[in-house]
Design a protein around this motif. Structure first.
Motif, PDB file in Angstrom:
ATOM      1  N   GLN A   7       0.877  -1.176  -0.083  1.00 35.74           N
ATOM      2  CA  GLN A   7       0.102  -0.112   0.030  1.00 35.74           C
ATOM      3  C   GLN A   7       0.896   1.114   0.035  1.00 35.74           C
ATOM      4  OE1 GLN A   7      -3.324   0.323  -0.342  1.00 35.74           O
ATOM      5  NE2 GLN A   7      -3.299  -1.669  -0.756  1.00 35.74           N
ATOM      6  N   PHE A  33      -6.540  -0.084   5.535  1.00 35.58           N
ATOM      7  CA  PHE A  33      -5.801  -1.013   5.016  1.00 35.58           C
ATOM      8  C   PHE A  33      -5.077  -2.175   6.120  1.00 35.58           C
ATOM      9  CE2 PHE A  33      -2.633  -3.473   3.129  1.00 35.58           C
ATOM     10  CZ  PHE A  33      -3.184  -4.265   2.297  1.00 35.58           C
ATOM     11  N   GLU A  34      -4.205  -1.347   6.866  1.00 30.97           N
ATOM     12  CA  GLU A  34      -3.344  -1.938   7.782  1.00 30.97           C
ATOM     13  C   GLU A  34      -4.201  -2.520   8.817  1.00 30.97           C
ATOM     14  OE1 GLU A  34       0.189  -3.381   9.230  1.00 30.97           O
ATOM     15  OE2 GLU A  34      -0.404  -2.624   7.451  1.00 30.97           O
ATOM     16  N   LYS A  36      -7.261  -3.407   8.657  1.00 33.66           N
ATOM     17  CA  LYS A  36      -8.199  -4.819   8.173  1.00 33.66           C
ATOM     18  C   LYS A  36      -6.894  -5.934   8.130  1.00 33.66           C
ATOM     19  CE  LYS A  36     -10.785  -6.324   4.484  1.00 33.66           C
ATOM     20  NZ  LYS A  36     -11.351  -6.029   3.245  1.00 33.66           N
ATOM     21  N   ARG A  37      -5.699  -5.753   7.742  1.00 38.74           N
ATOM     22  CA  ARG A  37      -4.812  -6.815   7.581  1.00 38.74           C
ATOM     23  C   ARG A  37      -4.423  -7.372   8.771  1.00 38.74           C
ATOM     24  NH1 ARG A  37       0.058  -7.770   8.157  1.00 38.74           N
ATOM     25  NH2 ARG A  37       0.544  -5.948   9.080  1.00 38.74           N
ATOM     26  N   GLU A  40      -7.568  -9.357  10.144  1.00 43.44           N
ATOM     27  CA  GLU A  40      -7.720 -10.654   9.267  1.00 43.44           C
ATOM     28  C   GLU A  40      -6.844 -11.565   9.780  1.00 43.44           C
ATOM     29  OE1 GLU A  40      -7.868  -9.530   5.266  1.00 43.44           O
ATOM     30  OE2 GLU A  40     -10.184  -9.094   5.329  1.00 43.44           O
ATOM     31  N   LYS A  41      -5.444 -11.186  10.010  1.00 46.86           N
ATOM     32  CA  LYS A  41      -4.238 -11.970  10.282  1.00 46.86           C
ATOM     33  C   LYS A  41      -4.671 -12.652  11.734  1.00 46.86           C
ATOM     34  CE  LYS A  41       0.591 -11.959  10.434  1.00 46.86           C
ATOM     35  NZ  LYS A  41       1.774 -10.765  10.795  1.00 46.86           N
TER      36      LYS A  41
END
Length: 91
Positions: A7, A33-34, A36-37, A40-41
């Motif tokens: 990104q 974005f970070e 969400k990342r 999700e991890k």
């Protein structure tokens, strides 16, 4: 640092003397974005979950300029990607 797939965004007329980035839409998209990342991890899918980890800031690297190769007498280089010779970190 290879930025393809990471990104990132570019700022027109970047001034190194500025203490902050004023394009909040781009900054917030990077933070979202970070966030969400990270979630999700950890297997957290919904922002409505009590386990959702919210972040308000992050560390980034900034390239104050880039070098773009140009063709010389119609000779094209094999690697035409821009180069970023200097980086500094920010919070």
């Amino acid at each position: 640092i290879e930025i393809d797939g990471n990104q990132h965004f570019e700022i027109e007329d970047f001034k190194i003397e500025q203490e902050s980035i004023t394009d909040l839409q781009k900054v917030n998209a990077l933070i979202d974005f970070e966030e969400k990342r990270i979630n999700e991890k950890k297997g957290i899918k919904s922002k409505d979950s009590e386990e959702w980890i919210a972040i308000n800031h992050l560390f980034v690297v900034i390239a104050p300029f880039k070098l773009k190769p140009v063709s010389d007498h119609l000779v094209h280089l094999k690697d035409n990607k821009p180069k970023f010779p200097f980086w500094f970190s920010a919070y």
